[in-house]
Enzyme design. Structure first.
Site, PDB file in Angstrom:
ATOM      1  N   GLY A 190      34.175  43.015  21.271  1.00  0.00           N
ATOM      2  CA  GLY A 190      34.643  41.728  21.798  1.00  0.00           C
ATOM      3  C   GLY A 190      33.474  40.851  22.206  1.00  0.00           C
ATOM      4  N   GLY A 192      33.628  37.881  23.554  1.00  0.00           N
ATOM      5  CA  GLY A 192      34.130  36.806  24.421  1.00  0.00           C
ATOM      6  C   GLY A 192      33.168  36.651  25.587  1.00  0.00           C
ATOM      7  N   VAL A 193      33.719  36.196  26.703  1.00  0.00           N
ATOM      8  CA  VAL A 193      32.874  35.858  27.854  1.00  0.00           C
ATOM      9  C   VAL A 193      32.169  37.099  28.410  1.00  0.00           C
ATOM     10  N   ILE A 194      32.930  38.186  28.626  1.00  0.00           N
ATOM     11  CA  ILE A 194      32.318  39.386  29.203  1.00  0.00           C
ATOM     12  C   ILE A 194      31.335  40.008  28.219  1.00  0.00           C
ATOM     13  N   GLU A 213      32.926  41.922  16.886  1.00  0.00           N
ATOM     14  CA  GLU A 213      33.987  40.956  17.203  1.00  0.00           C
ATOM     15  C   GLU A 213      35.025  40.943  16.085  1.00  0.00           C
ATOM     16  N   SER A 279      35.328  44.894  25.829  1.00  0.00           N
ATOM     17  CA  SER A 279      35.588  43.609  26.520  1.00  0.00           C
ATOM     18  C   SER A 279      36.463  42.769  25.605  1.00  0.00           C
ATOM     19  N   ASP A 322      45.239  35.194  37.895  1.00  0.00           N
ATOM     20  CA  ASP A 322      45.265  35.940  36.634  1.00  0.00           C
ATOM     21  C   ASP A 322      46.623  36.560  36.331  1.00  0.00           C
ATOM     22  N   HIS A 454      15.206  11.022  37.869  1.00  0.00           N
ATOM     23  CA  HIS A 454      14.209  11.406  36.870  1.00  0.00           C
ATOM     24  C   HIS A 454      13.099  12.208  37.537  1.00  0.00           C
TER      25      HIS A 454
HETATM   26  P1  FAD Z   1      41.816  39.279  41.341  1.00  0.00           P
HETATM   27  O1  FAD Z   1      40.478  38.736  41.621  1.00  0.00           O
HETATM   28  O2  FAD Z   1      41.946  40.289  40.262  1.00  0.00           O
HETATM   29  O3  FAD Z   1      42.339  39.891  42.702  1.00  0.00           O
HETATM   30  C1  FAD Z   1      43.538  40.590  42.800  1.00  0.00           C
HETATM   31  C2  FAD Z   1      43.506  41.453  44.044  1.00  0.00           C
HETATM   32  O4  FAD Z   1      44.807  41.964  44.273  1.00  0.00           O
HETATM   33  C3  FAD Z   1      42.593  42.679  43.921  1.00  0.00           C
HETATM   34  O5  FAD Z   1      41.777  42.787  45.059  1.00  0.00           O
HETATM   35  C4  FAD Z   1      43.560  43.859  43.837  1.00  0.00           C
HETATM   36  O6  FAD Z   1      43.031  45.036  44.431  1.00  0.00           O
HETATM   37  C5  FAD Z   1      44.720  43.326  44.674  1.00  0.00           C
HETATM   38  N1  FAD Z   1      46.001  43.963  44.367  1.00  0.00           N
HETATM   39  C6  FAD Z   1      46.613  44.114  43.165  1.00  0.00           C
HETATM   40  N2  FAD Z   1      47.827  44.686  43.303  1.00  0.00           N
HETATM   41  C7  FAD Z   1      47.980  44.907  44.644  1.00  0.00           C
HETATM   42  C8  FAD Z   1      49.012  45.472  45.432  1.00  0.00           C
HETATM   43  N3  FAD Z   1      50.169  45.898  44.883  1.00  0.00           N
HETATM   44  N4  FAD Z   1      48.817  45.555  46.764  1.00  0.00           N
HETATM   45  C9  FAD Z   1      47.676  45.135  47.351  1.00  0.00           C
HETATM   46  N5  FAD Z   1      46.672  44.578  46.642  1.00  0.00           N
HETATM   47  C10 FAD Z   1      46.820  44.467  45.319  1.00  0.00           C
HETATM   48  N6  FAD Z   1      35.868  33.869  36.503  1.00  0.00           N
HETATM   49  C11 FAD Z   1      35.171  32.748  36.754  1.00  0.00           C
HETATM   50  O7  FAD Z   1      35.770  31.710  37.047  1.00  0.00           O
HETATM   51  N7  FAD Z   1      33.804  32.728  36.690  1.00  0.00           N
HETATM   52  C12 FAD Z   1      33.091  33.834  36.363  1.00  0.00           C
HETATM   53  O8  FAD Z   1      31.863  33.787  36.312  1.00  0.00           O
HETATM   54  C13 FAD Z   1      33.802  35.028  36.092  1.00  0.00           C
HETATM   55  N8  FAD Z   1      33.133  36.150  35.768  1.00  0.00           N
HETATM   56  C14 FAD Z   1      33.835  37.292  35.532  1.00  0.00           C
HETATM   57  C15 FAD Z   1      33.132  38.427  35.159  1.00  0.00           C
HETATM   58  C16 FAD Z   1      33.795  39.611  34.885  1.00  0.00           C
HETATM   59  C17 FAD Z   1      33.027  40.828  34.487  1.00  0.00           C
HETATM   60  C18 FAD Z   1      35.219  39.643  35.017  1.00  0.00           C
HETATM   61  C19 FAD Z   1      35.972  40.917  34.783  1.00  0.00           C
HETATM   62  C20 FAD Z   1      35.930  38.519  35.375  1.00  0.00           C
HETATM   63  C21 FAD Z   1      35.250  37.325  35.623  1.00  0.00           C
HETATM   64  N9  FAD Z   1      35.919  36.152  35.952  1.00  0.00           N
HETATM   65  C22 FAD Z   1      35.212  35.006  36.176  1.00  0.00           C
HETATM   66  C23 FAD Z   1      37.382  36.116  36.073  1.00  0.00           C
HETATM   67  C24 FAD Z   1      37.798  36.198  37.561  1.00  0.00           C
HETATM   68  O9  FAD Z   1      37.254  37.380  38.121  1.00  0.00           O
HETATM   69  C25 FAD Z   1      39.298  36.190  37.694  1.00  0.00           C
HETATM   70  O10 FAD Z   1      39.834  35.075  37.018  1.00  0.00           O
HETATM   71  C26 FAD Z   1      39.701  36.120  39.170  1.00  0.00           C
HETATM   72  O11 FAD Z   1      39.190  37.211  39.874  1.00  0.00           O
HETATM   73  C27 FAD Z   1      41.212  36.082  39.309  1.00  0.00           C
HETATM   74  O12 FAD Z   1      41.528  36.005  40.653  1.00  0.00           O
HETATM   75  P2  FAD Z   1      42.920  36.557  41.217  1.00  0.00           P
HETATM   76  O13 FAD Z   1      42.905  36.253  42.677  1.00  0.00           O
HETATM   77  O14 FAD Z   1      44.029  36.066  40.398  1.00  0.00           O
HETATM   78  O15 FAD Z   1      42.874  38.141  40.998  1.00  0.00           O
HETATM   79  P1  NAI Z   2      37.849  37.172  26.118  1.00  0.00           P
HETATM   80  O1  NAI Z   2      39.243  36.803  25.836  1.00  0.00           O
HETATM   81  O2  NAI Z   2      36.906  36.151  26.606  1.00  0.00           O
HETATM   82  O3  NAI Z   2      37.190  37.800  24.810  1.00  0.00           O
HETATM   83  C1  NAI Z   2      37.728  38.899  24.158  1.00  0.00           C
HETATM   84  C2  NAI Z   2      37.169  38.950  22.746  1.00  0.00           C
HETATM   85  O4  NAI Z   2      37.502  40.195  22.175  1.00  0.00           O
HETATM   86  C3  NAI Z   2      37.731  37.864  21.824  1.00  0.00           C
HETATM   87  O5  NAI Z   2      36.691  37.224  21.157  1.00  0.00           O
HETATM   88  C4  NAI Z   2      38.653  38.640  20.895  1.00  0.00           C
HETATM   89  O6  NAI Z   2      38.747  38.057  19.612  1.00  0.00           O
HETATM   90  C5  NAI Z   2      37.957  39.988  20.844  1.00  0.00           C
HETATM   91  N1  NAI Z   2      38.832  41.110  20.500  1.00  0.00           N
HETATM   92  C6  NAI Z   2      40.075  41.358  20.984  1.00  0.00           C
HETATM   93  N2  NAI Z   2      40.542  42.517  20.468  1.00  0.00           N
HETATM   94  C7  NAI Z   2      39.565  43.012  19.669  1.00  0.00           C
HETATM   95  C8  NAI Z   2      39.441  44.181  18.864  1.00  0.00           C
HETATM   96  N3  NAI Z   2      40.424  45.093  18.806  1.00  0.00           N
HETATM   97  N4  NAI Z   2      38.297  44.355  18.159  1.00  0.00           N
HETATM   98  C9  NAI Z   2      37.292  43.450  18.215  1.00  0.00           C
HETATM   99  N5  NAI Z   2      37.353  42.322  18.956  1.00  0.00           N
HETATM  100  C10 NAI Z   2      38.474  42.112  19.677  1.00  0.00           C
HETATM  101  O7  NAI Z   2      37.952  38.415  27.133  1.00  0.00           O
HETATM  102  P2  NAI Z   2      36.845  39.148  28.000  1.00  0.00           P
HETATM  103  O8  NAI Z   2      35.478  38.843  27.512  1.00  0.00           O
HETATM  104  O9  NAI Z   2      37.308  40.551  28.093  1.00  0.00           O
HETATM  105  O10 NAI Z   2      37.022  38.475  29.409  1.00  0.00           O
HETATM  106  C11 NAI Z   2      38.309  38.412  30.023  1.00  0.00           C
HETATM  107  C12 NAI Z   2      38.475  37.163  30.786  1.00  0.00           C
HETATM  108  O11 NAI Z   2      37.721  37.219  31.992  1.00  0.00           O
HETATM  109  C13 NAI Z   2      37.960  35.917  30.077  1.00  0.00           C
HETATM  110  O12 NAI Z   2      38.906  35.391  29.195  1.00  0.00           O
HETATM  111  C14 NAI Z   2      37.708  34.994  31.207  1.00  0.00           C
HETATM  112  O13 NAI Z   2      38.900  34.349  31.519  1.00  0.00           O
HETATM  113  C15 NAI Z   2      37.301  35.927  32.337  1.00  0.00           C
HETATM  114  N6  NAI Z   2      35.844  35.878  32.489  1.00  0.00           N
HETATM  115  C16 NAI Z   2      35.265  34.687  32.807  1.00  0.00           C
HETATM  116  C17 NAI Z   2      33.901  34.586  32.938  1.00  0.00           C
HETATM  117  C18 NAI Z   2      33.300  33.273  33.227  1.00  0.00           C
HETATM  118  O14 NAI Z   2      34.029  32.366  33.592  1.00  0.00           O
HETATM  119  N7  NAI Z   2      31.993  33.109  33.090  1.00  0.00           N
HETATM  120  C19 NAI Z   2      33.026  35.743  32.756  1.00  0.00           C
HETATM  121  C20 NAI Z   2      33.735  36.932  32.364  1.00  0.00           C
HETATM  122  C21 NAI Z   2      35.092  36.975  32.266  1.00  0.00           C
END
Ligand code: FAD
Ligand code: NAI
Length: 475
Positions: A190, A192-194, A213, A279, A322, A454
């Site tokens: 994958g 994508g972003v991660i 990908e 990812s 999310d 600038h």
């Molecule tokens: P979450 O952050 O997932 O929080 C949900 C919380 O609910 C968790 O603490 C969980 O433990 C708790 N929970 C779940 N079920 C229960 C339950 N039944 N009882 C009690 N607690 C519970 N987004 C960006 O905008 N910028 C970035 O740079 C970015 N980088 C990322 C990098 C990675 C590696 C990943 C995986 C994601 C990234 N994201 C980024 C996406 C971002 O993390 C999510 O969009 C965001 O965290 C969503 O927020 P949320 O509050 O919906 O859920």
């Molecule tokens: P993603 O949706 O960004 O990318 C997933 C990628 O995997 C896509 O390009 C897709 O075509 C590919 N894919 C799916 N199934 C596949 C398969 N079977 N084989 C090969 N490729 C496959 O999802 P990702 O990177 O896991 O991140 C999840 C979400 O977390 C993002 O969509 C974003 O919303 C959030 N995030 C945001 C960040 C930021 O804002 N900087 C950083 C990291 C995550």
């Protein structure tokens, strides 16, 4: 004895904790329940974003970029370093301490705003007299009652079918952010972003990285011109990205992981690596909520079904972030959290999905807001485009970081800005100007007429706006 609240928020990620704070500011009695545990078993509010997402990934991106600069770019500035070495354990420990500062910050904010925090898993037990009874299963069992409930339970990493994460060889974002040493060879599935962010971290630290990908196009959601420019930069860095592959059998042993795949030409190949990061997207998390007892409706992806206002099918139950439709971004979750708290208070909470910015924190960074050129074409909108390369920007030259460009797309008739796309240094910061402009429905000429400091990278934004009218001054 059950404790009664006006608002109970389930989940303390960016959607939940911000909703709880805003609801408390509006005068409600608020509880927030979150189950995330730190290494000592204590509370770690902040959700995916703080614990295994936005914050730790940006900490490692920063550390790995320092290492990359020390090894490859300092000498351009006349700084010769000898014997640069890497202490991965220290880098990970620094990342963990950044996470902890954020966890502690949220606990402090809860106290400051008089939000009652409960550490444990929340599950619905029943609806009763216009309120909801929620069981909190933590160190002890408690019951809280909320007239309104905001579900903000986030998402979890999607695994490949039949290939569960073991977080040792087959890693989700959790394991990818906590490796004890630099894998010699790393495969990611994958791009994508991660995939791009994590692939960049470990490549900079010395891994030989291959990303497989499935789709034939690179970053299909990004403006094609910008994605092409980014791909060129990643190729140059040695980040190997194979598009259009079909992943097959995956075998893991103590020695490593072997991934079989068919490439875009139809050739059956396999690749071996020390670690595999999967990812391929994330799935909404409703596990353990016991939502079915009340009949809370989910959509076909397992997300909680909500209307444009984040209302679920149950009266008084809202959902944000999310776990509902829309982009999985921390700032989108926060905006929805604030809007829902305000709607509960009878106000007109508002989220503008057209101006939600996206950022990919690679080097160069990629950031955009609004529609891409390919979307405008598909929508049949007549537009004008203007681009300006960082190569012609004085500050970028001084920084030694001239990759990329700023691109404006404006309505052909009204000149209203329809999209801004950036690949280059500090794109994550530069995009804010475009978000503000679009929020105020500015024209490209508005930006072109504003005085920009600038030398600054933001002059490239002004120049790209001038380029819409074919009147750049420095290119
Ligand atoms: P979450 O952050 O997932 O929080 C949900 C919380 O609910 C968790 O603490 C969980 O433990 C708790 N929970 C779940 N079920 C229960 C339950 N039944 N009882 C009690 N607690 C519970 N987004 C960006 O905008 N910028 C970035 O740079 C970015 N980088 C990322 C990098 C990675 C590696 C990943 C995986 C994601 C990234 N994201 C980024 C996406 C971002 O993390 C999510 O969009 C965001 O965290 C969503 O927020 P949320 O509050 O919906 O859920
Ligand atoms: P993603 O949706 O960004 O990318 C997933 C990628 O995997 C896509 O390009 C897709 O075509 C590919 N894919 C799916 N199934 C596949 C398969 N079977 N084989 C090969 N490729 C496959 O999802 P990702 O990177 O896991 O991140 C999840 C979400 O977390 C993002 O969509 C974003 O919303 C959030 N995030 C945001 C960040 C930021 O804002 N900087 C950083 C990291 C995550």
């Amino acid at each position: 004895m059950s404790k009664q609240f006006d608002v109970v928020v389930i989940g303390a990620g960016p959607g939940g904790y911000i909703a709880a704070i805003r609801a408390a500011q509006l005068g409600f009695q608020v509880a927030c329940v979150d189950e995330w545990k730190n290494a000592q078993g204590g509370p770690a509010p902040g959700g995916t974003c703080t614990n295994v997402g936005c914050i730790p990934s940006k900490a490692l991106l920063q550390s790995s970029e320092h290492f990359d600069h020390a090894n490859h770019h300092f000498s351009e500035h006349g700084i010769e370093l000898k014997g640069v070495s890497l202490d991965v354990a220290k880098m990970i420990a620094r990342k963990d301490s950044v996470v902890k500062q954020n966890n502690d910050g949220i606990l402090y904010l809860f106290k400051k705003n008089k939000v009652s925090f409960f550490h444990g898993r929340a599950s619905f037990s029943r609806a009763h007299e216009g309120a909801y009874e929620i069981l909190v299963n933590g160190a002890q069992q408690e019951t809280v009652i909320g007239k309104n409930v905001i579900v903000a339970t986030g998402s979890t990493a999607r695994a490949l079918p039949g290939v569960p994460f073991d977080e040792t060889q087959i890693l989700s974002n959790d394991g990818a952010l906590s490796l004890g040493s630099v894998p010699r060879k790393l495969v990611l599935i994958g791009s994508g972003v991660i995939g791009l962010e994590m692939g960049s971290v470990w490549r900079r630290l010395g891994s030989e990285v291959t990303i497989l990908e499935g789709l034939p196009t690179f970053l299909g959601a990004v403006d094609t011109q910008i994605a092409k420019e980014a791909k060129k930069a990643f190729d140059k860095q040695g980040l190997k990205i194979e598009l259009g592959v079909k992943v097959g059998d995956i075998q893991s042993s103590k020695k490593g992981v072997k991934v079989a795949y068919v490439n875009a030409k139809g050739e059956a190949l396999s690749i071996e690596a020390d670690k595999l990061i999967v990812s391929i997207g994330r799935v909404p998390n409703t596990q353990g909520l016991n939502a079915q007892v009340l009949g809370l409706k989910l959509d076909e992806r397992g997300a909680i079904e909500v209307d444009a206002q984040c209302r679920s099918n149950l009266p008084g139950v809202w959902a944000v972030g999310d776990v509902v439709r829309g982009p999985m971004l921390a700032h989108k979750a926060e905006e929805e959290g604030v809007a829902v708290a305000e709607r509960i208070a009878g106000q007109h909470g508002h989220v503008n999905f057209n101006t939600v910015p996206w950022v990919i924190y690679t080097s160069p960074e990629i950031a955009w807001v609004g529609r891409t050129e390919q979307q405008l074409k598909a929508d049949g909108v007549a537009y004008k485009a203007g681009t300006f390369p960082f190569l012609a920007n004085g500050r970028a030259r001084a920084l030694g970081d001239t990759t990329g460009m700023v691109k404006f797309l404006a309505d052909a008739t009204t000149d209203e800005i329809l999209g801004v796309h950036i690949v280059g240094p500090m794109a994550s910061e530069l995009i804010s100007e475009a978000v503000v402009a679009m929020e105020f429905r500015a024209s490209s000429e508005d930006i072109a007429r504003i005085c920009h400091a600038h030398p600054s990278l933001s002059e490239a934004t002004k120049e790209a706006a001038l380029a819409v009218d074919k009147r750049t001054l420095n290119f």
